[in-house]
Design an enzyme around this catalytic site. Structure first.
Site, mmCIF file in Angstrom:
data_model
loop_
_atom_site.group_PDB
_atom_site.id
_atom_site.type_symbol
_atom_site.label_atom_id
_atom_site.label_comp_id
_atom_site.label_asym_id
_atom_site.label_seq_id
_atom_site.Cartn_x
_atom_site.Cartn_y
_atom_site.Cartn_z
ATOM 1 N N ARG A 189 79.202 12.838 65.416
ATOM 2 C CA ARG A 189 77.937 13.328 66.041
ATOM 3 C C ARG A 189 77.797 14.657 65.751
ATOM 4 O O ARG A 189 76.498 15.110 66.029
ATOM 5 C CB ARG A 189 78.174 13.266 67.764
ATOM 6 C CG ARG A 189 78.157 11.699 68.215
ATOM 7 C CD ARG A 189 78.505 11.577 69.628
ATOM 8 N NE ARG A 189 79.951 11.824 69.682
ATOM 9 C CZ ARG A 189 80.922 11.725 70.536
ATOM 10 N NH1 ARG A 189 80.121 11.143 71.764
ATOM 11 N NH2 ARG A 189 81.977 12.166 70.908
ATOM 12 N N HIS A 228 77.204 3.984 69.303
ATOM 13 C CA HIS A 228 77.908 2.980 68.772
ATOM 14 C C HIS A 228 77.211 1.897 67.961
ATOM 15 O O HIS A 228 77.514 1.430 66.878
ATOM 16 C CB HIS A 228 78.912 2.318 69.988
ATOM 17 C CG HIS A 228 79.751 3.191 70.313
ATOM 18 N ND1 HIS A 228 79.742 3.236 71.731
ATOM 19 C CD2 HIS A 228 80.884 4.134 69.981
ATOM 20 C CE1 HIS A 228 80.966 4.060 72.023
ATOM 21 N NE2 HIS A 228 81.176 4.771 71.077
ATOM 22 N N SER A 268 80.305 7.835 75.936
ATOM 23 C CA SER A 268 80.535 7.084 76.766
ATOM 24 C C SER A 268 80.897 7.463 78.229
ATOM 25 O O SER A 268 80.389 7.418 79.134
ATOM 26 C CB SER A 268 81.815 5.941 76.612
ATOM 27 O OG SER A 268 81.393 5.178 75.510
ATOM 28 N N LYS A 296 95.738 3.841 80.392
ATOM 29 C CA LYS A 296 94.340 4.702 80.820
ATOM 30 C C LYS A 296 93.522 3.599 81.640
ATOM 31 O O LYS A 296 92.980 2.633 80.878
ATOM 32 C CB LYS A 296 93.828 5.252 79.631
ATOM 33 C CG LYS A 296 92.788 6.342 79.708
ATOM 34 C CD LYS A 296 92.500 6.982 78.460
ATOM 35 C CE LYS A 296 91.153 7.368 78.494
ATOM 36 N NZ LYS A 296 90.797 7.959 77.269
#
Ligand code: PNS
Length: 171
Positions: free
Chosen positions: A95, A22, A132, A46
């Site tokens: 990515r 990030h 993450s 969430k």
């Protein structure tokens, strides 16, 4: 003398927590635009490992040397946030090809909703496998994630996991 509007872009995400991947994208974006807004999604339905306030604190800490980066949060649609902030561009890291499918759909939806543009930035290969969720899983079982997250994030992860799993993972 001609004056122009400052160029701005948003780097949105969950950032639970921020990784070196990030940071790489935010840093590179900050060299392309006059102002970068890092926007943390607030998702009450969430439960993450960190609250959105903690995520913002960590992001503010790790971007403190980037003078044109501001950290905030948003709830609801990204296009509405961008409209309020007068931002026309979203920067997202890619990515691998596996990211592309989801990212393309989001970009096309956002463009259709409000004309919001998305700039895809290829992730530095050093971080192409870092996410993450992988970081949390490795850290939870005591693995070393210090090469993949900023030092302050690693410290917070260790603390949070020790609090949450006092007898095992993170200890
Ligand atoms: O870090 P993430 O979880 O991949 O980030 C995803 C994020 C926050 C950019 C995306 O879920 C989002 O923009 N959510 C806000 C709600 C929204 O606008 N949904 C429609 C997207 S087309």
């Amino acid at each position: 003398m001609s004056t122009r509007e400052p160029s701005r872009a948003v780097c949105p995400g969950s950032f639970d927590p921020a990784t070196n991947g990030h940071l790489d994208i935010i840093g590179r974006a900050s060299r392309l635009y006059d102002e970068i807004i890092v926007a943390v999604l607030v998702n009450e339905s969430k439960h993450g490992l960190f609250s959105h306030i903690e995520r913002m604190e960590m992001l503010a800490e790790v971007t403190k040397d980037l003078a044109n980066v501001r950290v905030t949060s948003f709830e609801g649609l990204l296009v509405d946030f961008c409209r309020t902030e007068h931002v026309k561009v979203v920067v997202r890291g890619l990515r691998a090809v596996t990211d592309f499918d989801y990212e393309l759909k989001m970009a096309q939806m956002n463009h259709g909703l409000s004309g919001l543009e998305t700039l895809f930035m290829p992730t530095n290969p050093l971080y192409s496998f870092v996410s993450s969720s992988l970081i949390k899983d490795v850290a939870k079982w005591g693995g070393d994630v210090s090469a993949h997250v900023p030092e302050s994030v690693a410290a917070r992860l260790k603390q949070r996991l020790a609090d949450r799993y006092p007898r095992g993972a993170g200890a």
